[in-house]
Design an enzyme around this catalytic site. Structure first.
Site, PDB file in Angstrom:
ATOM      1  N   HIS A 111      45.651  36.117  31.666  1.00 20.93           N
ATOM      2  CA  HIS A 111      44.232  36.364  31.376  1.00 20.93           C
ATOM      3  C   HIS A 111      43.916  36.368  29.877  1.00 20.93           C
ATOM      4  O   HIS A 111      42.994  35.705  29.418  1.00 20.93           O
ATOM      5  CB  HIS A 111      43.792  37.720  31.941  1.00 20.93           C
ATOM      6  CG  HIS A 111      44.098  37.907  33.394  1.00 20.93           C
ATOM      7  ND1 HIS A 111      44.018  36.894  34.308  1.00 20.93           N
ATOM      8  CD2 HIS A 111      44.485  38.999  34.105  1.00 20.93           C
ATOM      9  CE1 HIS A 111      44.345  37.353  35.507  1.00 20.93           C
ATOM     10  NE2 HIS A 111      44.639  38.631  35.407  1.00 20.93           N
ATOM     11  N   ASP A 161      43.316  31.819  37.709  1.00 20.30           N
ATOM     12  CA  ASP A 161      43.318  32.926  36.758  1.00 20.30           C
ATOM     13  C   ASP A 161      41.897  33.457  36.803  1.00 20.30           C
ATOM     14  O   ASP A 161      40.975  32.828  36.292  1.00 20.30           O
ATOM     15  CB  ASP A 161      43.652  32.423  35.346  1.00 20.30           C
ATOM     16  CG  ASP A 161      43.775  33.576  34.372  1.00 20.30           C
ATOM     17  OD1 ASP A 161      42.887  34.443  34.377  1.00 20.30           O
ATOM     18  OD2 ASP A 161      44.754  33.625  33.612  1.00 20.30           O
ATOM     19  N   HIS A 162      41.724  34.598  37.468  1.00 17.56           N
ATOM     20  CA  HIS A 162      40.343  34.987  37.780  1.00 17.56           C
ATOM     21  C   HIS A 162      39.517  35.286  36.517  1.00 17.56           C
ATOM     22  O   HIS A 162      38.300  35.251  36.558  1.00 17.56           O
ATOM     23  CB  HIS A 162      40.287  36.130  38.799  1.00 17.56           C
ATOM     24  CG  HIS A 162      40.595  37.484  38.250  1.00 17.56           C
ATOM     25  ND1 HIS A 162      41.857  37.934  38.029  1.00 17.56           N
ATOM     26  CD2 HIS A 162      39.787  38.494  37.867  1.00 17.56           C
ATOM     27  CE1 HIS A 162      41.816  39.162  37.551  1.00 17.56           C
ATOM     28  NE2 HIS A 162      40.569  39.540  37.436  1.00 17.56           N
TER      29      HIS A 162
HETATM   30  C1  BG6 Z   1      45.025  41.490  37.729  1.00 18.28           C
HETATM   31  C2  BG6 Z   1      46.168  42.409  37.399  1.00 18.28           C
HETATM   32  O1  BG6 Z   1      45.396  40.150  37.516  1.00 18.28           O
HETATM   33  O2  BG6 Z   1      43.910  41.814  36.908  1.00 18.28           O
HETATM   34  C3  BG6 Z   1      45.769  43.854  37.565  1.00 18.28           C
HETATM   35  O3  BG6 Z   1      47.269  42.125  38.242  1.00 18.28           O
HETATM   36  C4  BG6 Z   1      44.514  44.150  36.785  1.00 18.28           C
HETATM   37  O4  BG6 Z   1      46.811  44.729  37.155  1.00 18.28           O
HETATM   38  C5  BG6 Z   1      43.437  43.121  37.076  1.00 18.28           C
HETATM   39  O5  BG6 Z   1      44.077  45.443  37.153  1.00 18.28           O
HETATM   40  C6  BG6 Z   1      42.265  43.299  36.138  1.00 18.28           C
HETATM   41  O6  BG6 Z   1      41.223  42.476  36.559  1.00 18.28           O
HETATM   42  P1  BG6 Z   1      39.726  42.843  36.186  1.00 18.28           P
HETATM   43  O7  BG6 Z   1      38.928  41.690  36.694  1.00 18.28           O
HETATM   44  O8  BG6 Z   1      39.425  44.138  36.871  1.00 18.28           O
HETATM   45  O9  BG6 Z   1      39.689  42.984  34.690  1.00 18.28           O
END
Ligand code: BG6
Length: 487
Positions: free
Chosen positions: A239, A176-177
């Site tokens: 997230h 989960d980045h």
């Molecule tokens: C991803 C989603 O997990 O996270 C995308 O699938 C979203 O839809 C993205 O745009 C958002 O990541 P960040 O790091 O740009 O907030």
């Protein structure tokens, strides 16, 4: 050895290979390291290296001899992930690469493929015995699984079961980045490395908490995935619930995977379930309609490429969660995310209670103090509170103390994927989700999905692109002094 399935895809060139490059530049990669790209496309290792060279040039601006040395650690194997024979061949090639790079049988498999392909790969890895560690075999074996982890509770459970048939939980790294973002990691440091904030971090002082992830982009070219997902599955199930857990959890006794995961699961277990009948009171969805950014027109969701003209997929979702525990009883957590919002901002806003007795109220617009943790962009933490405006009268104004990462620490912050890939190579699962957390998060959201999918629930509120979501989202607040913050 990092073995990436789906290596011809976008994630590998945009995120994974640049992340490994940065780790090498910081001297964080083990000496004995090799990256192996695996995909269907017929390509030689030289061709794959050339693609990665272009990716490094495009996304990192790196070139020259150092890139040559880096690329020498990259290899490519083509094959069909559904073909059992391919895994035998892959196993042999990985062994040869072990000899060449001294990687001693260590394997980190990365599933950067569409969700429907995860299972095939995992099963075939099991059948070919590439999952085995211990029992006289040298090295460790781990698997990284990208999101989405399941499409609902049943599919998430089934996926967990199938993975557990091949890998033990300690081998599984569900990515989960958001958890790899510096600012999200810093929430625990902020709370627990300073003794002054934690005493305020509870129902006695906090009125409510808001967690927002706003994006300006629309669905882009991802309708194939996004239209069957929607904002709730795409951002909240993973997230934003993870962020909520980090904000709301009890201090773990140690900063390790077991202790942190235990406390995060306890947060989800404290969330009061929302029944299908209550969804309209606690959850709001929306879909962007045409709008504009500074006069530049953008089209509505239903007009986007590959989106069905009658799509009911939400591009905005907001939910009010109630936590039934001693710390947070009576403190709502409002979580919201949307595409095509006025600006890109992910932030946590903690609004404190108004002072119990206001002796300076006369003529003053007293705003409650807030703490804002800016996850991105402009990473930082701001505390806003009332101060006396200099002068003979007692006039109050809101002032802000602001900590900005860039000003304070300078330099370049590592990307989430750098942190997470390194942690996986080191076997540290603290920043990854475990099976219990995943299933509980789906369980909490199932009534919302059910209510929104019901055929009777035909109307999806719309909002103009470039605004903060449908008007209905304001109705989640049932107290005059609560409103969405604009991070
Ligand atoms: C991803 C989603 O997990 O996270 C995308 O699938 C979203 O839809 C993205 O745009 C958002 O990541 P960040 O790091 O740009 O907030």
């Amino acid at each position: 050895m990092l073995v990436i399935f789906g290596a011809s895809g976008d994630l590998t060139r945009r995120k994974l290979v640049p992340a490994i490059w940065h780790l090498q530049q910081q001297g964080r990669l083990p000496e004995q390291f090799a990256l192996v790209g695996v995909a269907r496309s017929e390509m030689s290792t030289d061709e794959f290296r050339q693609r990665m060279r272009e990716a490094l040039d495009e996304f990192v601006g790196a070139s020259g001899e150092e890139v040559d040395r880096f690329l020498a650690r990259i290899n490519y194997v083509s094959g069909d992930p559904g073909d059992a024979e391919f895994y035998g061949r892959l196993g042999q090639q990985l062994q040869q690469l072990d000899d060449a790079f001294g990687t001693a049988g260590n394997r980190c498999f990365y599933c950067s493929v569409p969700p429907q392909v995860y299972l095939t790969i995992i099963e075939q890895i099991g059948i070919a015995g590439l999952n085995q560690e211990g029992q006289g075999k040298p090295g460790w074996v781990r698997i990284i699984v990208e999101k989405p982890f399941g499409h609902d509770l049943d599919t998430a459970r089934a996926l967990n079961q199938s993975i557990h048939a091949v890998f033990a939980e300690h081998q599984i790294f569900r990515i989960d980045h958001y958890l790899g973002k510096e600012t999200v990691q810093n929430i625990l440091v902020f709370r627990l490395a300073n003794s002054m904030f934690e005493p305020l971090w509870n129902r006695r002082y906090v009125d409510h908490v808001q967690i927002t992830a706003a994006e300006t982009v629309g669905v882009e070219h991802r309708a194939g995935y996004y239209d069957s997902s929607g904002a709730l599955r795409d951002m909240i199930q993973n997230h934003l619930l993870q962020v909520m857990c980090v904000v709301a959890m009890e201090p773990p006794s140690a900063f390790d995977a077991e202790s942190v995961r235990l406390e995060k699961l306890k947060v989800l277990k404290a969330v009061r379930p929302i029944s299908v009948g209550q969804v309209d009171r606690f959850a709001v969805r929306g879909q962007y309609a045409a709008g504009d950014y500074d006069g530049t027109a953008v089209q509505g969701y239903r007009q986007e490429e590959d989106v069905p003209a009658n799509s009911r997929t939400e591009t905005f979702a907001a939910i009010e969660f109630t936590l039934d525990n001693w710390r947070w009883q009576g403190v709502p957590f409002y979580v919201r995310t949307g595409k095509r919002m006025p600006h890109r901002a992910s932030a946590i806003t903690m609004q404190f209670k108004q002072a119990p007795h206001l002796i300076f109220a006369g003529g003053n617009d007293l705003r409650p103090s807030t703490l804002t943790i800016r996850i991105q962009p402009d990473e930082g933490i701001a505390l806003s509170f009332s101060g006396k405006i200099p002068g003979p009268d007692v006039n109050l104004g809101t002032v802000e103390m602001d900590f900005n990462y860039q000003d304070a620490f300078g330099g370049r912050s590592p990307e989430a994927y750098e942190t997470l890939l390194l942690d996986c190579l080191l076997g540290d699962g603290t920043l990854f989700a475990d099976s219990g957390w995943i299933e509980k998060s789906w369980e909490l959201l199932m009534p919302v999905l059910e209510a929104w999918n019901a055929t009777s629930a035909t109307r999806v509120p719309t909002y103009r692109a470039g605004t903060w979501g449908p008007r209905e989202a304001d109705d989640l607040f049932d107290r005059d002094w609560r409103a969405w913050a604009c991070p």
